[in-house]
Design an enzyme around this catalytic site. Structure first.
Site: not given
Ligand code: DGJ
Length: 741
Positions: A479, A549
């Site tokens: 990430d 997300d």
């Molecule tokens: C952003 C990601 O897109 C989410 O799926 C998740 O992993 C969060 N970060 C965690 O901080």
């Protein structure tokens, strides 16, 4: 496929299956001009006229008095700066006197089978019988600078990969202030620009508008590809649609600051330049040193946007994604992020795993919150040690128990970041990007690590490797949750700070390369606060990238439509989540959520222990659906049939299996409307002479695929159409499975 040099005319001819690209060396000075890019030409006789060198102001050879007006209208293959071409330059160089002027002319060329890797950068590749490369070396004698313009053509797809390598063959230090990957001069045909814009949770919305005189661009300065703009531009003839009309595509294989710009000048010609954003970029090039630009992919399609899509999908599948998972089934995963956020422990994860295993899910992914004292997003980034208060018996015990359930295990990292409240920051505050004397800007309460520094990368990767070696971990989600600001590196001298943005990207690529080399069987999924770094560069390392997300099925239709315009479905991370959706609060049927996620990697992101009976009962059917269709979706050919972004009411696309025996038609009625007839869409790519049995995937009892009793010929389905009945209610969805009889 092929590259030829027509010696007599000094013309380079690059052919892909359906396109041709022509350049010519003109004038005694060796100017390299762009003649043509478009539909394939078997015979290029007469094409040189298109350069217009017979019109005033002629070439300097024949009319040196008007050199400057020649400079400003000649279609340059790679535009110069400071010597008379006032359109957008491709390169800008400052010499030791502080002066800026550069003019590159032909020196030599080489044509070879295959394609050489680009040092430190992701790039397309191919075997010797699949790709051919032309390298044209140009030089600026005054500066002692050489530029090697590289063009690779592929035998199986209509794409040309371009990049440039600069070499300082002189003694003085040169400052490379701009180094674009390509320039393309053409006559303007009143093009429309097609771009992708967005935001967090609303990535990559398609926008189309005519370009006029002046400059139009997409760019980012966020240090990553970004949620806001995408490293892509298409120029489409007015009226070009999915199936017809001319479309030129430009797509950068790069994950940092970019600029793609189209400029229409006084003579109505258009120039596109694409590459690293020159703003905040300056690379010091000492004598004997070289600089490699990232690669840009050029496509031309006479079959509309769909033709471009098809070329890019083929290119990325066959010549960019390296993962062993490229042609393999991806395990159906369940991710605990939307289920628990930071609030989990070993028991909670095992409860989710137990229920998941019983319903056919194959891998548990433990997301953010498992390390250091990470109880919220304010701390612990950089401290990659398991929090044994949450995971009492340690990671090894948790993974063993998950494996004992017959499930694989995956884990989340954010290796490029550091929290102020972390042991790592206390020990190395200078490892965060910062401008001396200025407190850096926090974003999600975290700083960015200066991964241009080898010791920083080593420290992080050692920690990551230690975790991955400590247990049977088969998947990593990498990430990256904030843009870059405060561009200062404690390790770079003042005259190299302008290199930092690019050095950061190179550092990140190097870390990912180390990861995939150390764990060749690992399934890596990239992610950046959703889909903020979804680009071809990242696909070189991971076969899939988290799309957004926003897991709402309706929002996802739009995000996945635009993403699939450029990338194969197998690259799009897509999960079923709960309702009301955590981002938009919308309620959609569980069935629809499953169908939408099937058009990506398919997985779950919810607390499965809390699902109601009806939804829970559907999970085994959904997983069975994935098992039945994962091959077809991953390997098949994608066609956009209708877009709810355009029609405001329904979404429809088709995936044809590689063997032609089956195809899937995905249909979602976003909004129902009263007193309307059924919809008719024309299918694509079928066998006109064959007949098809029309079946439908069913989430109710009995067979997974049910016969509708309907049959139709390929001709009727493609030229007449396929009738889609209206469904009762909003957000309803169907998948039809057509079988060739
Ligand atoms: C952003 C990601 O897109 C989410 O799926 C998740 O992993 C969060 N970060 C965690 O901080």
């Amino acid at each position: 496929m092929g590259i030829t040099y027509l010696e007599q005319k000094k013309i380079f001819k690059l052919d892909t299956p359906n396109t041709t690209y022509l350049m010519e060396i003109v004038d005694a000075e060796g100017f390299l001009g762009h003649i043509y890019y478009g539909r394939r030409l078997e015979d290029a006789e007469g094409a040189e006229e298109l350069l217009r060198t017979l019109e005033g102001p002629f070439t300097p050879e024949t009319n040196s008095r008007d050199r400057s007006s020649f400079m400003d209208c000649f279609p340059w293959e790679y535009s110069s700066h400071g010597v008379g071409d006032f359109r957008e330059s491709s390169v800008r160089v400052k010499d030791e006197n502080g002066c800026s002027a550069v003019m590159l002319t032909y020196l030599s060329h080489e044509i070879y089978e295959g394609k050489r890797p680009l040092e430190g950068l992701p790039a397309t590749f191919g075997k010797q019988d699949q790709v051919q490369t032309l390298e044209i070396t140009c030089e600026d004698k005054c500066l002692g600078l050489r530029a090697v313009l590289s063009y690779s053509v592929f035998e199986d797809t209509d794409a040309i990969a371009r990049s440039v390598r600069f070499e300082n063959a002189g003694r003085q230090v040169l400052s490379l202030e701009k180094a674009m990957s390509c320039c393309l001069d053409m006559d303007n045909r009143n093009f429309d620009a097609i771009t992708l814009h967005g935001s967090w949770a609303r990535e990559r919305r398609i926008e189309r508008k005519p370009i006029g005189h002046g400059r139009f661009s997409v760019s980012t300065l966020r240090g990553e590809t970004s949620h806001q703009e995408h490293c892509f531009l298409a120029l489409a003839a007015p009226g070009a649609n999915q199936d017809q009309g001319e479309v030129y595509g430009f797509h950068l294989v790069y994950s940092g600051n970019f600029l793609i710009q189209a400029e229409v000048n006084q003579f109505d010609s258009v120039r596109v330049v694409a590459g690293i954003n020159p703003e905040d970029f300056c690379w010091r090039l000492g004598g004997g040193e070289s600089f490699q630009t990232p690669e840009v992919i050029l496509t031309y399609s006479a079959q509309g946007i769909g033709g471009m899509t098809n070329s890019l999908h083929k290119l990325y599948r066959n010549h960019l994604i390296r993962s062993p998972y490229l042609h393999k089934k991806r395990p159906i995963l369940i991710n605990n992020w939307e289920a628990t956020y930071f609030d989990f422990d070993e028991k909670k994860l095992l409860d989710i795993a137990k229920e998941s295993a019983a319903l056919g899910i194959e891998m548990l992914v433990m997301d953010d919150g498992w390390f250091g004292n990470r109880y919220d997003d304010n701390r612990a980034l950089g401290d990659w040690k398991v929090n044994e208060k949450k995971l009492k018996g340690g990671l090894g015990r948790l993974v063993e128990q998950v494996n004992a359930l017959g499930m694989k295990f995956g884990i989340w990292f954010e290796p490029e970041m550091i929290s102020e409240e972390s042991a790592l920051y206390r020990q190395h505050p200078d490892w965060a990007l910062a401008v001396p004397g200025r407190k850096p800007t926090l974003s999600r309460n975290q700083y960015v690590l200066d991964i241009s520094r080898r010791e920083v990368r080593d420290c992080i990767m050692e920690q990551v490797f230690a975790v991955l070696h400590s247990a049977n971990i088969e998947y990593v989600k990498w990430d990256m949750n904030r843009p870059l600001t405060d561009l200062g590196s404690a390790a770079l001298p003042a005259d190299r700070q302008g290199e930092l943005y690019h050095r950061y990207v190179l550092g990140m690529y190097e870390m990912q390369e180390r990861l995939v080399k150390e764990f060749p069987d690992l399934l890596l999924e990239n992610c950046s606060g959703g889909g903020g770094r979804f680009d071809p560069g990242m696909l070189y390392y991971s076969p899939q990238i988290w799309c957004s997300d926003d897991t709402d099925a309706v929002e996802r239709l739009a995000i996945q439509e635009s993403t699939a315009m450029l990338y194969p479905l197998s690259a799009m991370g897509a999960h079923v989540s709960v309702c009301p959706n955590h981002t938009v609060g919308r309620n959609t049927p569980f069935e629809t959520r499953g169908y939408v996620a099937l058009a990506g990697t398919f997985g779950y992101e919810l607390d499965i222990t809390k699902l109601d009976e009806e939804d829970r009962a559907m999970v085994p059917r959904q997983t069975a659906m994935y098992h039945r269709f994962h091959d077809l979706v991953r390997e098949g050919e994608y066609y956009r049939l209708s877009s709810w972004q355009e029609n405001g009411s329904f979404d429809c696309f088709q995936v044809n299996g590689p063997d032609g025996k089956e195809c899937l038609v995905f249909y979602t009625q976003v909004l129902n409307e009263p007193a309307k007839k059924s919809r008719i869409v024309r299918l694509k790519g079928l066998d006109a002479g064959a007949r098809y049995r029309i079946r439908v995937v069913s989430m109710e009892g009995g067979d997974l695929i049910k016969d509708t009793g309907r049959e139709a010929s390929g001709e009727v389905l493609m030229y007449g159409g396929f009738r889609l009945e209206r469904l009762w209610g909003d957000f309803r969805s169907r998948i039809f499975c057509l079988e060739r009889i």
